[in-house]
Write a protein that holds these residues in place. Sequence first.
Motif, PDB file in Angstrom:
ATOM      1  N   LEU A   1      55.096  -3.788  24.534  1.00 11.96           N
ATOM      2  CA  LEU A   1      55.068  -2.565  25.335  1.00 11.96           C
ATOM      3  C   LEU A   1      53.889  -2.524  26.297  1.00 11.96           C
ATOM      4  O   LEU A   1      53.987  -1.944  27.376  1.00 11.96           O
ATOM      5  CB  LEU A   1      55.032  -1.352  24.405  1.00 11.96           C
ATOM      6  N   LEU A   2      52.769  -3.127  25.886  1.00 15.55           N
ATOM      7  CA  LEU A   2      51.560  -3.129  26.714  1.00 15.55           C
ATOM      8  C   LEU A   2      51.464  -4.512  27.377  1.00 15.55           C
ATOM      9  O   LEU A   2      50.668  -5.355  26.988  1.00 15.55           O
ATOM     10  CB  LEU A   2      50.338  -2.850  25.842  1.00 15.55           C
ATOM     11  N   ALA A   3      52.297  -4.724  28.378  1.00 22.90           N
ATOM     12  CA  ALA A   3      52.473  -6.060  28.948  1.00 22.90           C
ATOM     13  C   ALA A   3      51.860  -6.134  30.335  1.00 22.90           C
ATOM     14  O   ALA A   3      52.417  -5.615  31.302  1.00 22.90           O
ATOM     15  CB  ALA A   3      53.957  -6.411  29.013  1.00 22.90           C
ATOM     16  N   LEU A   4      50.697  -6.761  30.436  1.00 21.73           N
ATOM     17  CA  LEU A   4      50.071  -7.008  31.727  1.00 21.73           C
ATOM     18  C   LEU A   4      49.682  -8.481  31.763  1.00 21.73           C
ATOM     19  O   LEU A   4      48.689  -8.882  31.157  1.00 21.73           O
ATOM     20  CB  LEU A   4      48.839  -6.114  31.915  1.00 21.73           C
TER      21      LEU A   4
ATOM     22  N   ILE B   1      52.843 -15.840  17.230  1.00 24.91           N
ATOM     23  CA  ILE B   1      53.384 -15.271  18.470  1.00 24.91           C
ATOM     24  C   ILE B   1      52.317 -14.452  19.193  1.00 24.91           C
ATOM     25  O   ILE B   1      52.128 -14.574  20.409  1.00 24.91           O
ATOM     26  CB  ILE B   1      54.620 -14.414  18.166  1.00 24.91           C
ATOM     27  N   ASN B   2      51.596 -13.640  18.434  1.00 26.63           N
ATOM     28  CA  ASN B   2      50.595 -12.776  19.056  1.00 26.63           C
ATOM     29  C   ASN B   2      49.395 -13.543  19.575  1.00 26.63           C
ATOM     30  O   ASN B   2      48.710 -13.096  20.496  1.00 26.63           O
ATOM     31  CB  ASN B   2      50.170 -11.681  18.088  1.00 26.63           C
ATOM     32  N   CYS B   3      49.125 -14.707  19.007  1.00 24.33           N
ATOM     33  CA  CYS B   3      48.060 -15.565  19.545  1.00 24.33           C
ATOM     34  C   CYS B   3      48.383 -15.952  20.982  1.00 24.33           C
ATOM     35  O   CYS B   3      47.529 -15.883  21.868  1.00 24.33           O
ATOM     36  CB  CYS B   3      47.896 -16.801  18.666  1.00 24.33           C
ATOM     37  N   VAL B   4      49.626 -16.348  21.222  1.00 29.63           N
ATOM     38  CA  VAL B   4      50.041 -16.692  22.583  1.00 29.63           C
ATOM     39  C   VAL B   4      50.005 -15.457  23.477  1.00 29.63           C
ATOM     40  O   VAL B   4      49.504 -15.496  24.611  1.00 29.63           O
ATOM     41  CB  VAL B   4      51.449 -17.318  22.574  1.00 29.63           C
ATOM     42  N   ARG B   5      50.536 -14.345  22.971  1.00 29.02           N
ATOM     43  CA  ARG B   5      50.552 -13.122  23.773  1.00 29.02           C
ATOM     44  C   ARG B   5      49.150 -12.717  24.204  1.00 29.02           C
ATOM     45  O   ARG B   5      48.930 -12.289  25.347  1.00 29.02           O
ATOM     46  CB  ARG B   5      51.192 -11.990  22.971  1.00 29.02           C
ATOM     47  N   ARG B   6      48.171 -12.795  23.288  1.00 31.82           N
ATOM     48  CA  ARG B   6      46.794 -12.404  23.620  1.00 31.82           C
ATOM     49  C   ARG B   6      46.231 -13.246  24.756  1.00 31.82           C
ATOM     50  O   ARG B   6      45.521 -12.734  25.629  1.00 31.82           O
ATOM     51  CB  ARG B   6      45.893 -12.537  22.388  1.00 31.82           C
ATOM     52  N   HIS B   7      46.522 -14.541  24.728  1.00 34.50           N
ATOM     53  CA  HIS B   7      45.886 -15.423  25.693  1.00 34.50           C
ATOM     54  C   HIS B   7      46.568 -15.461  27.050  1.00 34.50           C
ATOM     55  O   HIS B   7      45.997 -15.998  28.012  1.00 34.50           O
ATOM     56  CB  HIS B   7      45.752 -16.826  25.090  1.00 34.50           C
ATOM     57  N   LEU B   8      47.751 -14.875  27.146  1.00 30.79           N
ATOM     58  CA  LEU B   8      48.418 -14.801  28.442  1.00 30.79           C
ATOM     59  C   LEU B   8      48.433 -13.368  28.959  1.00 30.79           C
ATOM     60  O   LEU B   8      49.261 -12.995  29.775  1.00 30.79           O
ATOM     61  CB  LEU B   8      49.854 -15.340  28.330  1.00 30.79           C
ATOM     62  N   SER B   9      47.484 -12.556  28.495  1.00 31.30           N
ATOM     63  CA  SER B   9      47.445 -11.136  28.821  1.00 31.30           C
ATOM     64  C   SER B   9      46.155 -10.771  29.539  1.00 31.30           C
ATOM     65  O   SER B   9      45.097 -11.374  29.314  1.00 31.30           O
ATOM     66  CB  SER B   9      47.555 -10.313  27.535  1.00 31.30           C
TER      67      SER B   9
ATOM     68  N   ILE C   1      45.226  -7.539  29.235  1.00 31.23           N
ATOM     69  CA  ILE C   1      44.850  -6.291  28.575  1.00 31.23           C
ATOM     70  C   ILE C   1      44.698  -6.441  27.072  1.00 31.23           C
ATOM     71  O   ILE C   1      43.912  -5.718  26.449  1.00 31.23           O
ATOM     72  CB  ILE C   1      45.871  -5.173  28.914  1.00 31.23           C
ATOM     73  N   LYS C   2      45.419  -7.369  26.462  1.00 26.44           N
ATOM     74  CA  LYS C   2      45.324  -7.546  25.011  1.00 26.44           C
ATOM     75  C   LYS C   2      44.175  -8.493  24.671  1.00 26.44           C
ATOM     76  O   LYS C   2      43.435  -8.932  25.535  1.00 26.44           O
ATOM     77  CB  LYS C   2      46.670  -8.056  24.476  1.00 26.44           C
ATOM     78  N   GLY C   3      44.015  -8.809  23.389  1.00 28.37           N
ATOM     79  CA  GLY C   3      42.929  -9.693  22.982  1.00 28.37           C
ATOM     80  C   GLY C   3      41.555  -9.149  23.285  1.00 28.37           C
ATOM     81  O   GLY C   3      40.640  -9.874  23.699  1.00 28.37           O
ATOM     82  N   GLY C   4      41.367  -7.815  23.099  1.00 26.08           N
ATOM     83  CA  GLY C   4      40.057  -7.191  23.289  1.00 26.08           C
ATOM     84  C   GLY C   4      39.752  -6.761  24.709  1.00 26.08           C
ATOM     85  O   GLY C   4      38.733  -6.096  24.954  1.00 26.08           O
ATOM     86  N   ARG C   5      40.611  -7.092  25.670  1.00 24.82           N
ATOM     87  CA  ARG C   5      40.288  -6.816  27.077  1.00 24.82           C
ATOM     88  C   ARG C   5      40.306  -5.318  27.392  1.00 24.82           C
ATOM     89  O   ARG C   5      39.497  -4.838  28.179  1.00 24.82           O
ATOM     90  CB  ARG C   5      41.250  -7.577  27.979  1.00 24.82           C
TER      91      ARG C   5
END
Length: 420
Positions: free
Chosen positions: A124-127, A154-162, A164-168
């Motif tokens: 949902l929070l996809a940037l 899956i979420n490891c990949v999502r964090r690194h291609l985002s 906003i996620k992964g603490g950003r």
Amino acid sequence: MDRVDQVMGMMFEAAVGAAQPATCLPPFLPPEPAAGRLLVIGAGKASAEMARVAEAHYRRPLEGLVVTRYGHAVACAGVEVVEAAHPVPDAAGEAAAARMLQMVRGLGPQDTVLCLISGGGSALLALPAAGVSLEEKQAINRALLRSGATISEINCVRRHLSAIKGGRLGAACAPARLVTLLMSDVPGDAPADIASGPTVGDASTCADALALLERTGIAVSETIRSGLRAGRFESVKPGDPRLAAGEVHLVATPQAALEAAAAAARAQGYAVHILGDAIEGEAREVARVMAGITQQIRRRAQPFAPPCVLLSGGETTVRVSGSGIGGRNVEFLLALALALDGLAGVHALAADTDGVDGAAEVAGAWIGPETLARARALGLDPRAMLEANDAHSFFAALGTQVRTGPTRTNVNDFRVIVIT
């Protein structure tokens, strides 16, 4: 529906009820700040309901933005609620994420950000990160969801291609006070895995994300591959000073939901055994293990004597190879029915606490000793339907689906086996 099926339904309702934001969120809401802004942000299938509960809690009007799944919105007075796609992101989620990131920039140390996060927030929070298109993220998401990878992978990949996620998102809130309230839908309750951790530090690396993509054979552009190899998409790490003003609290967990279900079962006179809240693996393989345990109990009273209830949670995976929808709970349940082969005195229910199993607007289903015989009498081939990942169609034909509609909470999968 006989009494055992009714008891299983009561247990599922108890699990979902224990994780309702109105029940679990208020004790963790911070005191109303004496000065500065109080800004609400968030994402996930429960985020709109969490925002509504927060608005009822505070005397001052609240402002902010949360993103939830289509059909999961509720009316809020001051917090804007945006709906977007799940499990594959869309342009609505991308636009909302960009707005949210802009909204928190420029805050001061006197301001407070209340971040309300629940399962589903990753999509949902996809940037996308710079150099990555939404279309690329959508394609990678689809491939990951069909690959059989765990949610943590899956979420490891999502964090690194985002972006906003992964603490950003958390880093962008600095130097404001940041309070993140989490409803866990992941095995182990790791904050970095819940909605891919938009406000918390991430210990995983670009190298980890690239290794998973290579292991699963998922095709990505050279821009993404070289960026991961060079570390250009690295996430915000634990200990980053921009996250120093942050607090993180788990307000709802799979374990608490299982304990609520256990209490409901004990009230009906059953002995209850919680086998684990973080069980992972291929849905049909987990089903075979559960069937073996169930058979030992039913036939030899080991390791528990019947009558009893076995409860478990976690998040299984489905390696989709057929033309069906691929819901992990119904896949587990159909595989369990086949492994039990009509064993007398055994009933089971498996459902997702958010009311959505896979891509179907169905929470799950239930089985009993007669399930396979009824199916074959209707001309269904249970094994062929399992191989086609078509368990939703199987249980729809039997009329044994669990339909809740949006529950506006999410504490992962719920599985119960009743052995009489």
